[in-house]
Motif scaffolding. Structure first.
Motif: not given
Length: 256
Positions: A74-76, A97-101, A33-34
């Motif tokens: 988490l990707e902050i 980062k290719n986050v999911d959401a 999650i970004g």
């Protein structure tokens, strides 16, 4: 500002990842999650609470087994509270980062800059801030309130309980400030009130003294503001108190 909470985060992410996926696949990789937030700039006052509440939610979710068997990471990133910073932050989250959401609490300037990137990357985007409304995307989900829900209680209270007939409007000069106060002005005028002044300061402005002097000169019955959620709120509140002005004050940019 609206903070993240465990039930909303878990339910939203469960819907995003889908219930029909294979359990083996679900268990293999974490859900990324970004979180885009203004670690610098106007929103830096409130950003630490956003980061901490996000981390707390993820810790509680993971301790309970994750979401559909998957752990959450988490990707902050720092959107610098504005458009340029948001473009960099969302490019990183979506394409590197290719986050999911993505879940954000950020300024309208940052959100508007982010939406084309979110759409291009086809990433579900949960926007938790209350805002000026009228910003739509098939990829954006909003759980904050809009002017139709926020303005009427403030104006009605001032008119009925404080006898206010004249209003002064003050905001930051960007989508949120302009959008909120445009709606507020129309509502006041539709209900028999009058706006006797309307002033805007850039989002990175810090000196409200000239505007406070103008307010003093026209003697409005009430003041309503729509400023960026962090530093401008603090600066305006302190300078308003220091000015000695004692009129009723409604702030459309802060909650409990």
């Amino acid at each position: 500002m609206t903070q993240f909470n465990k039930p909303f985060l878990a339910a939203a992410m469960a819907a995003i990842v889908g219930v029909g996926a294979c359990a083996d696949v679900l268990a293999a990789d974490p859900i990324k999650i970004g979180v885009a937030v203004g670690l610098s700039g106007a929103n830096s006052v409130v950003a630490p609470a956003v980061v901490q509440s996000s981390q707390l939610a993820v810790e509680e979710i993971n301790a309970s087994g994750g979401i559909l068997g998957r752990q959450v990471e988490l990707e902050i990133t720092d959107d610098a509270s504005g458009a340029v910073g948001a473009q960099k932050a969302y490019d990183t989250l979506v394409f590197q980062k290719n986050v999911d959401a993505i879940i954000s609490m950020e300024t309208s300037a940052a959100r508007n800059a982010a939406l084309p990137i979110v759409a291009r990357g086809k990433k579900p985007f949960i926007y938790t801030s209350f805002y000026e409304g009228r910003s739509c995307s098939p990829w954006m989900y909003v759980n904050g309130w809009v002017p139709e829900q926020q303005v009427a209680p403030v104006v009605d209270y001032f008119e009925k309980s404080k006898g206010a007939k004249t209003f002064y409007l003050v905001g930051n000069d960007y989508a949120f400030g302009r959008g909120m106060l445009d709606f507020t002005k129309k509502y006041i005028e539709q209900h028999g009130g009058k706006v006797v002044g309307e002033e805007y300061l850039p989002i990175d402005g810090t000196d409200w003294t000239p505007i406070l002097s103008k307010i003093r000169s026209v003697h409005p019955d009430a003041l309503i503001s729509a400023t960026a959620g962090g530093a401008p709120n603090v600066a305006l509140a302190k300078q308003l108190k220091g000015s000695g002005l004692t009129l009723p004050y409604g702030n459309l940019a802060i909650d409990e």
